[in-house]
Design an enzyme around this catalytic site. Structure first.
Site, PDB file in Angstrom:
ATOM      1  N   GLU A  62       0.382  -5.675   1.053  1.00  0.00           N
ATOM      2  CA  GLU A  62      -0.862  -5.009   0.602  1.00  0.00           C
ATOM      3  C   GLU A  62      -0.738  -3.480   0.718  1.00  0.00           C
ATOM      4  O   GLU A  62      -1.689  -2.786   1.068  1.00  0.00           O
ATOM      5  CB  GLU A  62      -2.081  -5.575   1.321  1.00  0.00           C
ATOM      6  CG  GLU A  62      -2.215  -7.064   1.023  1.00  0.00           C
ATOM      7  CD  GLU A  62      -3.622  -7.581   0.915  1.00  0.00           C
ATOM      8  OE1 GLU A  62      -4.572  -6.790   0.801  1.00  0.00           O
ATOM      9  OE2 GLU A  62      -3.762  -8.818   0.901  1.00  0.00           O
ATOM     10  N   LEU A 102       0.024  -9.724  -8.352  1.00  0.00           N
ATOM     11  CA  LEU A 102       0.247  -8.388  -8.911  1.00  0.00           C
ATOM     12  C   LEU A 102       1.743  -8.052  -8.857  1.00  0.00           C
ATOM     13  O   LEU A 102       2.341  -7.610  -9.841  1.00  0.00           O
ATOM     14  CB  LEU A 102      -0.553  -7.362  -8.089  1.00  0.00           C
ATOM     15  CG  LEU A 102      -0.346  -5.877  -8.392  1.00  0.00           C
ATOM     16  CD1 LEU A 102      -0.985  -5.502  -9.720  1.00  0.00           C
ATOM     17  CD2 LEU A 102      -0.977  -5.004  -7.276  1.00  0.00           C
ATOM     18  N   SER A 126       3.359   1.116   4.650  1.00  0.00           N
ATOM     19  CA  SER A 126       2.857   2.282   5.398  1.00  0.00           C
ATOM     20  C   SER A 126       3.048   3.548   4.577  1.00  0.00           C
ATOM     21  O   SER A 126       2.208   4.461   4.606  1.00  0.00           O
ATOM     22  CB  SER A 126       3.632   2.435   6.712  1.00  0.00           C
ATOM     23  OG  SER A 126       3.194   1.492   7.653  1.00  0.00           O
TER      24      SER A 126
END
Ligand code: COS
Length: 382
Positions: A363, A125, A366
Site C-alpha cells: 500500500e 492495481l 516508505s
C-alpha cells in the site's frame, strides 16, 4: 492514552478485543504455519459488522467512524496480522471505492453483500512492472457495445484467490496517462478472469497473495466505477484510506510484540533475577512503548482528519511510514529480548517479526510515503 475515545469507540474497542483474543489469536500460529485462510473468522467478523465498518447501514455497513475502524483493526492485528490485512483490504480498498465512487446499481449489487461480510473484496492495481508507479500499468479495457473487454495481469493481490469481488484498474485511454485509467468492479467467475500463481511469502502466510489474469474478460459497462478516466484518482483516494488501515495493523502487531516482551522479560531469569530488572531490557521496552504510542497518535490523527472531512493524504502517509517502520524496530527488539527463544516458532514473536516486514512495502512503500509527505510540505516543485 492521550487520545480521548468516546463511548462508542471504547465499546467497539472492547468488543473487538474480546473477539480477537478469544477467537482469532488461538489459531494464528497454526494458520501461519499451514497457510490456512481464516474463512470462518472472516465470516464471524462479517456478523460483527467488521467488514463494512465505514459503510452506512443503508448498504449493510456498521456506519462507524474511521477512528473506530482503526481501533478494531489494531485489535485484530494484535491477534493475527494475516486476518488484519484481509480486513483492511476489504474495508479500505474494496468497499471504500465502491461506496465513494460507485453508482446506485453498484452499491446495491456489490457493496451490500461486501459490507454485510457475505462476500469478500480485493483490489487489483499492481502489475509486474507497475508497483510504486501505477500509471505504468499495461492492463487495457476496451469498450465494446455495452461492455468493456479487459486484458492484463495483476500481481501481489491480497485475497485475490479467496475474494468474490475485485476492484480492478486498466487503461481505457493510454494516451492520457493518469487521466486514461479506469476502475471496474469484476466478479469472480466472470469468463476470462482467472487466478494465477499464488506467492510463497515470508509473512502474513494465512492471507493469500496471487496473480490475477484477465484474458478478454467482458464486464458490463455498468461495472465501471465513476467515469472513464477516474481510475487513478479512485485508486489514490482508496489508498489514502488503506494507509490508515496499514498504520493500524502496524500498531496492533507492535503492541503484541511489546506485551509478549514484557511477559517474557518478567519470567525469564538470568544472573539470579528476572531480565526485566536489567536496564538494557528496561530501556528497550521503554523505547518500544514510546514509539507505539507515537504511532498510535499519528494514526488516530489521520483517522480523525478523515472523519472531519479534511484532506488527510499526507497525514495518512505520515502515520503509515512511521507506524510501519516503528513496527519493524519494535519487532526487532522483541526478538532480541526473547533471545534464542525469539528465533523459534514456539514463541509468537518469530511470526510477528516476519509479518511486520511487509508493512513498509505494501500500500505504498516508505519511499512513496515520503514522496507524498514531501510534496505536501515542500510542494511538488520545491
Ligand atoms: N487523492 C486524489 N488524487 C490524487 C492523489 C490522492 N491521494 N494523489 C495524486 N492524485 C492525483 C493528482 O492530483 C493528479 O491529478 P491531476 O492530473 O488532475 O493533477 C494525478 O492524481 C496524478 O498525480 P501525480 O502527478 O502526483 O502522480 P504520480 O504518478 O507522480 O504519483 C504517487 C504520485 C507516487 C504518490 C502515486 O503514484 C502513489 O501513491 N504511488 C504508490 C502506489 C501504491 O501505493 N502502490 C502500492 C500497491 S497498491 S496495494
Amino acid at each position: 492514552m492521550a487520545y480521548e475515545l468516546n463511548e462508542e469507540q471504547k465499546m467497539i474497542q472492547a468488543m473487538v478485543r474480546d473477539f480477537a483474543r478469544e477467537e482469532v489469536m488461538p489459531g494464528a500460529g497454526e494458520r501461519d504455519r499451514k497457510k490456512i485462510f481464516p474463512a470462518d473468522i472472516i465470516k464471524k467478523m462479517g456478523e460483527l459488522g467488521l467488514m463494512g465498518m465505514n459503510v452506512p447501514p443503508e448498504y449493510n455497513g456498521a456506519g462507524v467512524d474511521t477512528v473506530s475502524y482503526s481501533l478494531a483493526l489494531q485489535e485484530i492485528a494484535y491477534a493475527c496480522a494475516s486476518t488484519a490485512v484481509i480486513m483492511s483490504v476489504h474495508n479500505s480498498v474494496a468497499c471504500g471505492p465502491i461506496y465513494l465512487f460507485g453508482s446506485d446499481y453498484l452499491k446495491e449489487t456489490y457493496l451490500k453483500p461486501l459490507a454485510a461480510g457475505k462476500k469478500l473484496g480485493s483490489f487489483a492495481l499492481t502489475e509486474p512492472n507497475a508497483g510504486s508507479d501505477p500509471a505504468s500499468q499495461r492492463s487495457r479495457a476496451v469498450k465494446d457495445g455495452d461492455s468493456y473487454i479487459i486484458n492484463g495481469t495483476k500481481m501481489f493481490i491480497t485475497s485475490g484467490k479467496n475474494s468474490d469481488i475485485t476492484v480492478v484498474t486498466a487503461y481505457t485511454d493510454p494516451e492520457k496517462r493518469h487521466n486514461g485509467i479506469s476502475a471496474f468492479v469484476v466478479e469472480k467467475g466472470t469468463p476470462g478472469f482467472s487466478v494465477g500463481k499464488e506467492e510463497e511469502k515470508m509473512g502474513l502466510r494465512a492471507s493469500d497473495t496471487v496473480e490475477l489474469i484477465f484474458e478478454d474478460c467482458r464486464v458490463p459497462a455498468s461495472n465501471l466505477l465513476g467515469e472513464e478516466g477516474d481510475g487513478f484518482k479512485i485508486a489514490m483516494t482508496s489508498l489514502d484510506g488503506g494507509r490508515i488501515g496499514i498504520a493500524s495493523q502496524s500498531v496492533g502487531i507492535a503492541q503484541a510484540c511489546l506485551d509478549a516482551s514484557v511477559n517474557y522479560a518478567r519470567e525469564r531469569t538470568q544472573f539470579g533475577r528476572p531480565i526485566s530488572q536489567f536496564q538494557a531490557i528496561r530501556w528497550m521496552i521503554a523505547d518500544m512503548a514510546t514509539e507505539i504510542e507515537a504511532a498510535r497518535l499519528l494514526t488516530f490523527n489521520a483517522a480523525s482528519m478523515r472523519d472531519r472531512g479534511e484532506n488527510f493524504s499526507a497525514a495518512a502517509s505520515m502515520a503509515k511510514v512511521f507506524a510501519s517502520e516503528m513496527a519493524n524496530r519494535v519487532a526487532y527488539k522483541a526478538l532480541q529480548i526473547h533471545g534464542g527463544y525469539g528465533y523459534i516458532k514456539e514463541y509468537p514473536v518469530e511470526r510477528y517479526y516476519r509479518d511486520a516486514r511487509v508493512l513498509t512495502i505494501y500500500e505504498g512503500t516508505s519511499e512513496i510515503q515520503r514522496v507524498v509527505i514531501a510534496n505536501h510540505v515542500i510542494g511538488r516543485k520545491g
